[in-house]
Scaffold this motif. Structure first.
Motif, PDB file in Angstrom:
ATOM      1  N   PHE A  55       0.719  -0.965   0.114  1.00  0.00           N
ATOM      2  CA  PHE A  55       0.175  -0.168  -0.230  1.00  0.00           C
ATOM      3  C   PHE A  55       0.581   1.266  -0.138  1.00  0.00           C
ATOM      4  N   GLU A  56       1.946   1.749   1.094  1.00  0.00           N
ATOM      5  CA  GLU A  56       2.339   2.530   0.930  1.00  0.00           C
ATOM      6  C   GLU A  56       3.418   2.981  -0.879  1.00  0.00           C
ATOM      7  N   LEU A  59       1.160   3.969  -2.621  1.00  0.00           N
ATOM      8  CA  LEU A  59       0.515   5.804  -2.704  1.00  0.00           C
ATOM      9  C   LEU A  59       1.733   6.685  -3.534  1.00  0.00           C
ATOM     10  N   TYR A 113       4.655   7.520   5.196  1.00  0.00           N
ATOM     11  CA  TYR A 113       3.015   7.491   5.134  1.00  0.00           C
ATOM     12  C   TYR A 113       2.684   8.285   5.422  1.00  0.00           C
ATOM     13  N   LEU A 117       0.142  11.359   2.818  1.00  0.00           N
ATOM     14  CA  LEU A 117      -0.751  11.584   2.843  1.00  0.00           C
ATOM     15  C   LEU A 117      -1.710  13.127   2.690  1.00  0.00           C
ATOM     16  N   GLU A 140      -9.131   7.691   6.092  1.00  0.00           N
ATOM     17  CA  GLU A 140      -9.042   6.640   6.715  1.00  0.00           C
ATOM     18  C   GLU A 140      -7.600   5.268   6.921  1.00  0.00           C
ATOM     19  N   ALA A 141      -6.821   6.139   5.358  1.00  0.00           N
ATOM     20  CA  ALA A 141      -5.534   5.590   5.413  1.00  0.00           C
ATOM     21  C   ALA A 141      -5.099   6.775   7.027  1.00  0.00           C
ATOM     22  N   LEU A 168     -10.141  -1.507   4.467  1.00  0.00           N
ATOM     23  CA  LEU A 168      -9.071   0.059   4.025  1.00  0.00           C
ATOM     24  C   LEU A 168      -8.140  -0.319   2.385  1.00  0.00           C
ATOM     25  N   TRP A 172      -9.456   1.958  -0.985  1.00  0.00           N
ATOM     26  CA  TRP A 172      -8.615   2.417  -1.766  1.00  0.00           C
ATOM     27  C   TRP A 172      -8.420   1.661  -3.450  1.00  0.00           C
TER      28      TRP A 172
END
Length: 178
Positions: A55-56, A59, A113, A117, A140-141, A168, A172
């Motif tokens: 996920f990171e 992103l 992280y 965001l 949420e993240a 999550l 996403w």
């Protein structure tokens, strides 16, 4: 046969039973044999760590893609000053760690992280709102960021929180596919 499977399952659930997955630190030393309970916890934590790893990095790629699409080559100048300063400081520190076998990393690889965001929030109106559409996803993240830190600092998290992380990611990827 069913009784045998039940017994086998009960034995494998015992934290002092050597887990089926080994954790070798050499050809002759398996940590799973010497410390089975800790290795079981590590195996479980590794699953959650992998979720955050994917996920990171997703992103990072997403932020870079959207920013470069909007601002082309000067996208770095469009993010907040605090993040730019943080990255500059870490670039200097990385130069002193040349003895480590790390490949050179670009600026966004040094962004944390929470900073990823924050970049999305800082550039929300002009850049990320048309793509993400719902700022609640960023909230949420951010909320699961505490769980990320717990796993990265070797702390167990309950199954309920693992489910929160998985939800999550589903949310996403439903809105912004990878």
């Amino acid at each position: 046969m069913m009784l045998g499977r039940t017994v086998e399952q009960l034995i494998q659930e015992d934290p002092e039973t050597v887990p089926p997955e080994s954790l070798n630190i050499s050809d002759t030393v398996d940590l799973a044999v010497g410390s089975p309970a800790a290795v079981r916890r590590a195996i479980r934590a590794a699953f959650v760590y992998k979720l955050f790893f994917v996920f990171e990095n997703y992103l990072r790629e997403f932020v870079l893609s959207v920013l470069t699409e909007t601002y082309k080559t000067d996208w770095w100048d469009k993010i907040d000053e605090g993040t730019r300063r943080y990255v500059a400081e870490h670039q200097e520190k990385e130069e002193t760690k040349q003895w480590m076998a790390l490949a050179p990393r670009d600026k966004l690889a040094l962004v944390t992280y929470p900073q990823l965001l924050a970049i999305m929030e800082f550039c929300w109106d002009d850049v990320f709102e048309p793509v993400v559409r719902d700022k609640q996803l960023i909230s949420e993240a951010r909320r699961v960021g505490h769980l990320r830190n717990a796993i990265c600092h070797m702390t167990d998290i309950p199954d309920e929180e693992v489910e929160r992380v998985k939800q999550l990611l589903r949310d996403w990827f439903r809105v912004v596919p990878f």
